[in-house]
Design a protein around this motif. Structure first.
Motif, PDB file in Angstrom:
ATOM      1  N   UNK A 164       0.847  -1.197   0.000  1.00 22.77           N
ATOM      2  CA  UNK A 164       0.000   0.000   0.000  1.00 22.77           C
ATOM      3  C   UNK A 164       0.876   1.238   0.000  1.00 22.77           C
ATOM      4  N   UNK A 165       0.324   2.290  -0.544  1.00 22.85           N
ATOM      5  CA  UNK A 165       1.095   3.511  -0.742  1.00 22.85           C
ATOM      6  C   UNK A 165       0.240   4.686  -0.266  1.00 22.85           C
ATOM      7  N   UNK A 166       0.785   5.466   0.654  1.00 23.19           N
ATOM      8  CA  UNK A 166       0.043   6.647   1.127  1.00 23.19           C
ATOM      9  C   UNK A 166       0.145   7.755   0.086  1.00 23.19           C
TER      10      UNK A 166
ATOM     11  N   UNK B 222     -13.058   7.984   1.195  1.00 21.39           N
ATOM     12  CA  UNK B 222     -12.685   8.723   2.405  1.00 21.39           C
ATOM     13  C   UNK B 222     -12.349   7.764   3.542  1.00 21.39           C
ATOM     14  N   UNK B 223     -11.329   8.117   4.327  1.00 24.78           N
ATOM     15  CA  UNK B 223     -11.037   7.312   5.519  1.00 24.78           C
ATOM     16  C   UNK B 223     -11.479   8.130   6.731  1.00 24.78           C
ATOM     17  N   UNK B 224     -11.582   7.498   7.905  1.00 23.27           N
ATOM     18  CA  UNK B 224     -12.011   8.264   9.084  1.00 23.27           C
ATOM     19  C   UNK B 224     -11.066   9.441   9.329  1.00 23.27           C
ATOM     20  N   UNK B 225     -11.607  10.552   9.776  1.00 23.29           N
ATOM     21  CA  UNK B 225     -10.792  11.750   9.996  1.00 23.29           C
ATOM     22  C   UNK B 225      -9.758  11.507  11.091  1.00 23.29           C
TER      23      UNK B 225
ATOM     24  N   UNK C 145      -8.004  10.591   1.918  1.00 27.06           N
ATOM     25  CA  UNK C 145      -8.468   9.356   1.271  1.00 27.06           C
ATOM     26  C   UNK C 145      -7.627   8.146   1.698  1.00 27.06           C
ATOM     27  N   UNK C 146      -8.197   6.965   1.471  1.00 22.91           N
ATOM     28  CA  UNK C 146      -7.522   5.724   1.839  1.00 22.91           C
ATOM     29  C   UNK C 146      -6.259   5.526   1.008  1.00 22.91           C
ATOM     30  N   UNK C 147      -5.410   4.638   1.482  1.00 30.22           N
ATOM     31  CA  UNK C 147      -4.160   4.341   0.767  1.00 30.22           C
ATOM     32  C   UNK C 147      -4.463   3.639  -0.556  1.00 30.22           C
ATOM     33  N   UNK C 148      -3.530   3.748  -1.476  1.00 28.15           N
ATOM     34  CA  UNK C 148      -3.603   2.992  -2.724  1.00 28.15           C
ATOM     35  C   UNK C 148      -3.062   1.596  -2.412  1.00 28.15           C
TER      36      UNK C 148
ATOM     37  N   UNK D 179      -7.196  -1.550  -4.404  1.00 31.21           N
ATOM     38  CA  UNK D 179      -8.084  -0.412  -4.140  1.00 31.21           C
ATOM     39  C   UNK D 179      -7.383   0.886  -4.534  1.00 31.21           C
ATOM     40  N   UNK D 180      -8.054   1.703  -5.328  1.00 28.35           N
ATOM     41  CA  UNK D 180      -7.413   2.911  -5.852  1.00 28.35           C
ATOM     42  C   UNK D 180      -7.086   3.944  -4.782  1.00 28.35           C
ATOM     43  N   UNK D 181      -7.975   4.065  -3.779  1.00 33.42           N
ATOM     44  CA  UNK D 181      -7.727   5.052  -2.726  1.00 33.42           C
ATOM     45  C   UNK D 181      -7.521   6.446  -3.296  1.00 33.42           C
ATOM     46  N   UNK D 182      -6.478   7.146  -2.799  1.00 28.85           N
ATOM     47  CA  UNK D 182      -6.216   8.524  -3.224  1.00 28.85           C
ATOM     48  C   UNK D 182      -5.903   8.634  -4.706  1.00 28.85           C
TER      49      UNK D 182
END
Ligand SMILES: [Zn+2]
Length: 463
Positions: free
Chosen positions: A33-35, A112-115, A168-171, A196-199
Motif C-alpha cells: 500500500x502507498x500513502x 474517504x477514511x475516518x478523519x 483518502x484511503x491508501x492505494x 483499491x485505488x484510494x487517493x
C-alpha cells in the motif's frame, strides 16, 4: 557488446534467440500500500506543475501568488510540506465544499477514511514560519473559477487534489514477481494489480503493468530477442545530482585503471568538500543555478576552454595519477619531495603555457562581461544614467568608463567603510539616513552624520 557475443552467451547458458520453452521457477505475491504524496511546498508544486503543464517555476510562483492574493490559497513562498492541527481542522470542516469542485465527488467520497490528523501531513513541530500550500477557507465559486487564468486554474486544481488526497484511503495493490527459467538463464517479470485505488482516484488513470496468472512449474513459450537502443543525453544536473556524480565519478571514466583508483578513493572530493566545491564555482561565477538546474556561465565556458587547451587540468586520470602517487608516498615507494617537486613543475608549466593557448571568441568574452556587470551591479549610475555602478575592488565605479563616465565612490569615507547598502541608497536617493561610525581625523572621535551625493560630489551633512 555485439549480437555475436550475445548469441554465444545464450548458447553457453542453454538458450538461443527466438522461441523456446521456459518454466516458471518462482512466483511471489505481495500486497502493498502507498500513502498519498506529501503536501505541496513551493518547490514540489513547481516540479509537479512543470511535469504536468510544462509551466516554468516563475510562472507557477506568479500563479500561486495571485491565488494567494485572491485568498484562495495559503502563503506561497514556503519550503514546508506540513500543516498544523489548525489547518487540518478547517480543511476537515470544509471537505464537502472542496469536494464539490471535483467532477467525480461521489467516487471520492467512497474513498474517504475516518478523519485523523496523520504525522505524514500534520506536524506542528515541522512547521516553522509557513505551512504547506493548501486551500484557504474561501472556496472559489464557478464565476471566480472562470476568472482565473488557465495556469491559475491548473495550480488550484493541483493543490486541491493533493490536499484532499490526505483524507483518502491508501492505494493498495498486489505486486507479483515471477522468475522464469530458460535453460540456465533466469528472467524476472513483475507487475502490479490495483486492489483499491484510494487517493489515486484523484490522480487520473493508474497504468499498471499486468501479469497473467502464473504458477510454479508452469511451462511457457519464451521468446528471446535482441534489441538495439540509443542512449539519451543525461538530464541537467541539480546540486543534489551533481554531488552524487562527483561521488561516483570513477564510473564514467574510460581508462579502467583510473576507474579502479577513483573507485578506491570514492570519486572526486570528499563528503566534506563536495558541496563547497560547488559553492565556490557558483560564487566565482563559473556556474549558476536556475530553478535548481545547474548550468555553466560564459566565464565557466572560458575556464573550460583553458582546461581544454590543457587537458591535464581537468583530467580525472590526472587526479587518479596523483592519488596513485600519494599512495606510493604512503607506502614509502616514492618520496614526498619527489611528489611535491613534480606538482610544482606541473603548476609553473601550466601558468606559463595555458594563457597563450586559450582561444576565446569575442562574443563569448562580451557575454561574460555583460553577465559579470549584471551580477555585480549595485544600481544605475546617477551621473551618466547609462552605466551600472559596480564594485571595482578598491572603489566603486561606473561600468560606462569607456563611454566617458568617470564617476567613482570610495570604499572608505571620513573613516567609515562604505558598504554596498550605503552606496545603493546614495545612488538611488542621493542621501542616507543618519549613520554612525565616522571618525574625525584630528581627534580620533567617532561621530554620526548623513551622507549626501550631489552630482558626483559626496559630502557629509549634519542636520
Ligand atoms: Zn556613469
Amino acid at each position: 557488446k555485439s549480437p555475436a557475443e550475445l548469441e554465444q552467451f545464450l548458447l553457453a547458458k542453454g538458450g538461443s534467440l527466438g522461441k523456446q520453452t521456459g518454466r516458471v521457477a518462482k512466483v511471489d505475491k505481495e500486497q502493498k500500500s502507498q500513502a498519498s504524496p506529501r503536501l505541496f511546498s513551493l518547490s514540489s508544486l513547481q516540479t509537479e506543475a512543470n511535469r504536468r503543464y510544462h509551466a516554468s517555476a516563475s510562472q507557477v510562483l506568479q500563479a500561486v501568488q495571485n491565488l494567494y492574493e485572491n485568498k484562495f490559497l495559503s502563503y506561497p513562498r514556503t519550503d514546508c510540506n506540513y500543516i498544523t492541527d489548525n489547518e487540518y481542522a478547517y480543511l476537515a470542516q470544509n471537505l464537502d465544499r472542496y469536494q464539490g469542485l471535483l467532477p467525480n465527488s461521489a467516487e471520492v467520497k467512497e474513498q474517504m477514511k475516518p478523519l485523523k490528523a496523520e504525522k505524514r501531513y500534520v506536524d506542528s513541530g515541522k512547521v516553522q514560519e509557513h505551512h504547506a500550500i493548501i486551500m484557504t477557507k474561501t472556496v472559489p465559486s464557478q464565476a471566480q473559477m472562470g476568472k482565473m487564468s488557465k495556469l491559475e486554474g491548473q495550480v488550484y486544481d493541483l493543490v486541491l487534489r493533493r490536499t484532499l488526497e490526505m483524507f483518502l484511503k491508501a492505494y493498495v495493490y498486489e505486486k507479483t514477481t515471477a522468475l522464469i527459467n530458460v535453460g540456465q538463464l533466469t528472467f524476472k517479470a513483475s507487475g502490479n494489480v490495483s486492489v483499491n485505488l484510494g487517493w489515486k482516484i484523484l490522480e487520473g488513470p493508474v497504468k499498471d503493468a499486468q501479469l497473467p496468472p502464473l504458477e510454479v512449474g508452469q511451462e511457457l513459450t519464451a521468446k528471446l530477442k535482441e534489441q538495439e537502443e540509443e542512449t539519451k543525453p543525461p538530464a541537467k544536473f541539480t546540486e543534489g545530482s551533481l554531488i552524487t556524480a562527483m561521488k561516483t565519478a570513477g564510473k564514467t571514466l574510460d581508462d579502467e585503471e583510473a576507474q579502479d583508483i577513483l573507485k578506491d578513493v570514492e570519486g572526486i572530493g570528499t563528503e566534506a568538500t563536495r558541496a563547497s566545491t560547488i559553492e565556490i564555482l557558483k560564487k566565482r561565477g563559473y556556474m549558476q543555478s536556475r530553478q535548481n538546474k545547474l548550468s555553466v556561465t560564459p566565464e565557466g565556458t572560458i575556464l573550460c576552454k583553458a582546461a581544454e587547451a590543457e587537458p591535464l587540468l581537468v583530467s580525472a586520470q590526472m587526479t587518479a595519477q596523483w592519488e596513485k602517487a600519494l599512495k606510493q608516498v604512503g607506502a614509502k615507494e616514492r618520496s614526498q619531495d619527489n611528489f611535491l617537486g613534480q606538482i610544482k613543475k606541473f603548476i609553473s608549466k601550466m601558468i606559463t603555457e595555458v594563457p597563450g593557448k586559450i582561444q576565446v571568441d569575442q562574443g563569448l568574452q562580451e557575454e561574460a562581461q555583460t553577465r559579470q556587470a549584471k551580477t555585480a551591479a549595485i544600481g544605475p549610475c546617477p551621473v551618466c544614467k547609462q552605466g551600472e555602478i559596480t564594485d571595482k575592488g578598491k572603489f566603486y565605479g561606473c561600468s560606462n568608463y569607456r563611454g566617458g563616465c568617470h564617476f567613482t565612490l570610495p570604499k572608505k569615507f571620513a573613516g567609515k567603510n562604505m558598504g554596498k547598502r550605503i552606496v545603493k541608497t546614495l545612488i538611488s536617493k542621493g542621501k542616507t539616513d543618519k549613520l554612525d561610525g565616522f571618525v574625525s581625523k584630528k581627534s580620533g572621535q567617532r561621530y554620526s552624520a548623513k551622507l549626501q551625493l550631489e552630482g558626483d560630489k559626496l559630502s557629509l551633512v549634519f542636520d
